[in-house]
Design a protein around this motif. Structure first.
Motif, PDB file in Angstrom:
ATOM      1  N   VAL A 123       0.853  -1.181   0.000  1.00  0.00           N
ATOM      2  CA  VAL A 123       0.000   0.000   0.000  1.00  0.00           C
ATOM      3  C   VAL A 123       0.893   1.237   0.000  1.00  0.00           C
ATOM      4  N   THR A 124       0.657   2.098  -0.954  1.00  0.00           N
ATOM      5  CA  THR A 124       1.485   3.300  -1.058  1.00  0.00           C
ATOM      6  C   THR A 124       0.995   4.353  -0.076  1.00  0.00           C
ATOM      7  N   PRO A 125       1.849   5.303   0.266  1.00  0.00           N
ATOM      8  CA  PRO A 125       1.418   6.379   1.159  1.00  0.00           C
ATOM      9  C   PRO A 125       0.217   7.145   0.613  1.00  0.00           C
ATOM     10  N   VAL A 126       0.143   7.313  -0.717  1.00  0.00           N
ATOM     11  CA  VAL A 126      -0.988   8.032  -1.311  1.00  0.00           C
ATOM     12  C   VAL A 126      -2.280   7.262  -1.090  1.00  0.00           C
ATOM     13  N   THR A 127      -2.244   5.939  -1.346  1.00  0.00           N
ATOM     14  CA  THR A 127      -3.432   5.111  -1.142  1.00  0.00           C
ATOM     15  C   THR A 127      -3.858   5.114   0.323  1.00  0.00           C
ATOM     16  N   GLU A 128      -2.877   5.005   1.205  1.00  0.00           N
ATOM     17  CA  GLU A 128      -3.180   5.020   2.635  1.00  0.00           C
ATOM     18  C   GLU A 128      -3.840   6.329   3.032  1.00  0.00           C
ATOM     19  N   ALA A 129      -3.368   7.419   2.484  1.00  0.00           N
ATOM     20  CA  ALA A 129      -3.948   8.724   2.794  1.00  0.00           C
ATOM     21  C   ALA A 129      -5.390   8.810   2.306  1.00  0.00           C
ATOM     22  N   GLU A 130      -5.656   8.220   1.141  1.00  0.00           N
ATOM     23  CA  GLU A 130      -7.012   8.232   0.605  1.00  0.00           C
ATOM     24  C   GLU A 130      -7.960   7.426   1.486  1.00  0.00           C
ATOM     25  N   VAL A 131      -7.491   6.295   1.972  1.00  0.00           N
ATOM     26  CA  VAL A 131      -8.312   5.473   2.867  1.00  0.00           C
ATOM     27  C   VAL A 131      -8.609   6.227   4.158  1.00  0.00           C
ATOM     28  N   ILE A 132      -7.581   6.866   4.715  1.00  0.00           N
ATOM     29  CA  ILE A 132      -7.767   7.632   5.947  1.00  0.00           C
ATOM     30  C   ILE A 132      -8.772   8.756   5.732  1.00  0.00           C
ATOM     31  N   ALA A 133      -8.664   9.435   4.584  1.00  0.00           N
ATOM     32  CA  ALA A 133      -9.584  10.531   4.280  1.00  0.00           C
ATOM     33  C   ALA A 133     -11.017  10.027   4.133  1.00  0.00           C
ATOM     34  N   ALA A 134     -11.178   8.840   3.525  1.00  0.00           N
ATOM     35  CA  ALA A 134     -12.513   8.268   3.359  1.00  0.00           C
ATOM     36  C   ALA A 134     -13.153   7.980   4.709  1.00  0.00           C
ATOM     37  N   PHE A 135     -12.365   7.442   5.628  1.00  0.00           N
ATOM     38  CA  PHE A 135     -12.887   7.189   6.968  1.00  0.00           C
ATOM     39  C   PHE A 135     -13.183   8.499   7.693  1.00  0.00           C
ATOM     40  N   ALA A 136     -12.345   9.497   7.483  1.00  0.00           N
ATOM     41  CA  ALA A 136     -12.539  10.783   8.155  1.00  0.00           C
ATOM     42  C   ALA A 136     -13.855  11.432   7.736  1.00  0.00           C
ATOM     43  N   ARG A 137     -14.188  11.343   6.442  1.00  0.00           N
ATOM     44  CA  ARG A 137     -15.452  11.907   5.972  1.00  0.00           C
ATOM     45  C   ARG A 137     -16.627  11.244   6.689  1.00  0.00           C
ATOM     46  N   ARG A 138     -16.550   9.961   6.857  1.00  0.00           N
ATOM     47  CA  ARG A 138     -17.625   9.236   7.519  1.00  0.00           C
ATOM     48  C   ARG A 138     -17.660   9.503   9.028  1.00  0.00           C
ATOM     49  N   GLU A 139     -16.483   9.666   9.617  1.00  0.00           N
ATOM     50  CA  GLU A 139     -16.419   9.917  11.050  1.00  0.00           C
ATOM     51  C   GLU A 139     -17.084  11.242  11.398  1.00  0.00           C
ATOM     52  N   HIS A 140     -16.797  12.271  10.601  1.00  0.00           N
ATOM     53  CA  HIS A 140     -17.393  13.580  10.870  1.00  0.00           C
ATOM     54  C   HIS A 140     -18.912  13.513  10.813  1.00  0.00           C
ATOM     55  N   ALA A 141     -19.442  12.891   9.758  1.00  0.00           N
ATOM     56  CA  ALA A 141     -20.892  12.810   9.605  1.00  0.00           C
ATOM     57  C   ALA A 141     -21.508  11.931  10.690  1.00  0.00           C
ATOM     58  N   GLY A 142     -20.823  10.863  11.042  1.00  0.00           N
ATOM     59  CA  GLY A 142     -21.328   9.979  12.086  1.00  0.00           C
ATOM     60  C   GLY A 142     -21.375  10.658  13.443  1.00  0.00           C
ATOM     61  N   ARG A 143     -20.312  11.400  13.758  1.00  0.00           N
ATOM     62  CA  ARG A 143     -20.281  12.112  15.034  1.00  0.00           C
ATOM     63  C   ARG A 143     -21.353  13.200  15.083  1.00  0.00           C
ATOM     64  N   ALA A 144     -21.596  13.837  13.947  1.00  0.00           N
ATOM     65  CA  ALA A 144     -22.641  14.866  13.888  1.00  0.00           C
ATOM     66  C   ALA A 144     -24.012  14.243  14.151  1.00  0.00           C
ATOM     67  N   LEU A 145     -24.251  13.051  13.598  1.00  0.00           N
ATOM     68  CA  LEU A 145     -25.515  12.362  13.851  1.00  0.00           C
ATOM     69  C   LEU A 145     -25.633  12.003  15.330  1.00  0.00           C
ATOM     70  N   ALA A 146     -24.553  11.508  15.914  1.00  0.00           N
ATOM     71  CA  ALA A 146     -24.564  11.174  17.344  1.00  0.00           C
ATOM     72  C   ALA A 146     -24.854  12.409  18.193  1.00  0.00           C
ATOM     73  N   GLY A 147     -24.407  13.567  17.712  1.00  0.00           N
ATOM     74  CA  GLY A 147     -24.685  14.803  18.422  1.00  0.00           C
ATOM     75  C   GLY A 147     -26.143  15.205  18.363  1.00  0.00           C
ATOM     76  N   ASP A 148     -26.889  14.586  17.454  1.00  0.00           N
ATOM     77  CA  ASP A 148     -28.316  14.859  17.314  1.00  0.00           C
ATOM     78  C   ASP A 148     -29.155  13.871  18.120  1.00  0.00           C
ATOM     79  N   VAL A 149     -28.582  13.285  19.145  1.00  0.00           N
ATOM     80  CA  VAL A 149     -29.255  12.229  19.888  1.00  0.00           C
ATOM     81  C   VAL A 149     -30.611  12.676  20.438  1.00  0.00           C
ATOM     82  N   GLU A 150     -30.706  13.924  20.898  1.00  0.00           N
ATOM     83  CA  GLU A 150     -31.986  14.395  21.432  1.00  0.00           C
ATOM     84  C   GLU A 150     -33.026  14.500  20.334  1.00  0.00           C
ATOM     85  N   ARG A 151     -32.628  14.980  19.167  1.00  0.00           N
ATOM     86  CA  ARG A 151     -33.564  15.064  18.038  1.00  0.00           C
ATOM     87  C   ARG A 151     -34.060  13.676  17.645  1.00  0.00           C
ATOM     88  N   ILE A 152     -33.151  12.723  17.596  1.00  0.00           N
ATOM     89  CA  ILE A 152     -33.520  11.354  17.224  1.00  0.00           C
ATOM     90  C   ILE A 152     -34.496  10.777  18.234  1.00  0.00           C
TER      91      ILE A 152
END
Length: 218
Positions: A13-42
């Protein structure tokens, strides 16, 4: 001629590919944490839905474009629970076929009216409407939710991006859950999590309400 298996080692795995994987997880982490922050709304949305189900109301679900498949998924989850012992709760997904919006002069004959027209003809005031849209550029879903609200339905929206307002300066529904991403794939994933959470919590609140009203879903 027989094929000789390659003995070449897989590429590292090249450093570029690894960075892309990390970025993909980061995009999901931000959205997931934002949803968790909406716990009262849910929780508030699930409690309100449970109260409507308890009184015999049904859930009407609709979504634009690819979100139409999510609408069908939601309806199936409520109607045919996969967990043994959970009761079926009445739910229906509206058609994405724009022809059901009616001819000119009958429901507007307009794709933007496709859900509003069906809500007018399928819904009772005791029901709920859940609208799903991947972004805030959709017209048909907010219009369907606005019509549902005018008829007295409880309204819930799953949207993406900024997506809380209905274009008139107010929230698009009584309960709005936003997937905080502009990536449609991430929005889809967050929406799946959100409506699974709603399903689980609706049953929690429903069970706390005691025996359902006569004629309520079984």
């Amino acid at each position: 001629m027989p094929v000789t298996p390659s003995t070449q080692a897989p590429s590292a795995v090249t450093p570029v590919t690894e960075a892309e994987v990390i970025a993909a997880f980061a995009r999901r982490e931000h959205a997931g944490r934002a949803l968790a922050g909406d716990v009262e709304r849910i929780a508030r949305a699930a409690r309100a839905m449970a109260a409507r189900f308890h009184l015999g109301g049904k859930l009407i679900v609709f979504g634009d474009g690819g979100a139409g498949s999510d609408a069908a998924h939601v309806a199936v989850e409520f109607m045919h629970p996969v967990i043994v012992g959970k009761r079926a709760l009445a739910a229906v997904a509206l058609s994405n076929d724009a022809t059901t919006a009616g001819r000119d002069g009958e429901g507007g004959g307009d794709a933007a009216e496709v859900f509003a027209h069906q809500v007018r003809h399928w819904a009772d005031a005791s029901d709920m409407a859940l609208g799903i849209s991947r972004d805030d550029r959709c017209v048909s879903v907010p219009r369907g939710l606005r019509t549902a609200g005018e008829l007295g339905l409880l309204t819930i929206a799953l949207t993406g991006g900024a997506g809380r307002e209905d274009g008139h300066g107010g929230e698009v529904a009584d309960h709005v859950l936003v997937a905080a991403s502009d990536d449609p794939a991430v929005v889809k994933e967050v929406h799946v999590t959100a409506y699974h959470l709603l399903w689980e919590l609706v049953h929690v609140f429903f069970d706390r309400l005691g025996p359902p009203a006569q004629g309520a879903s079984r």
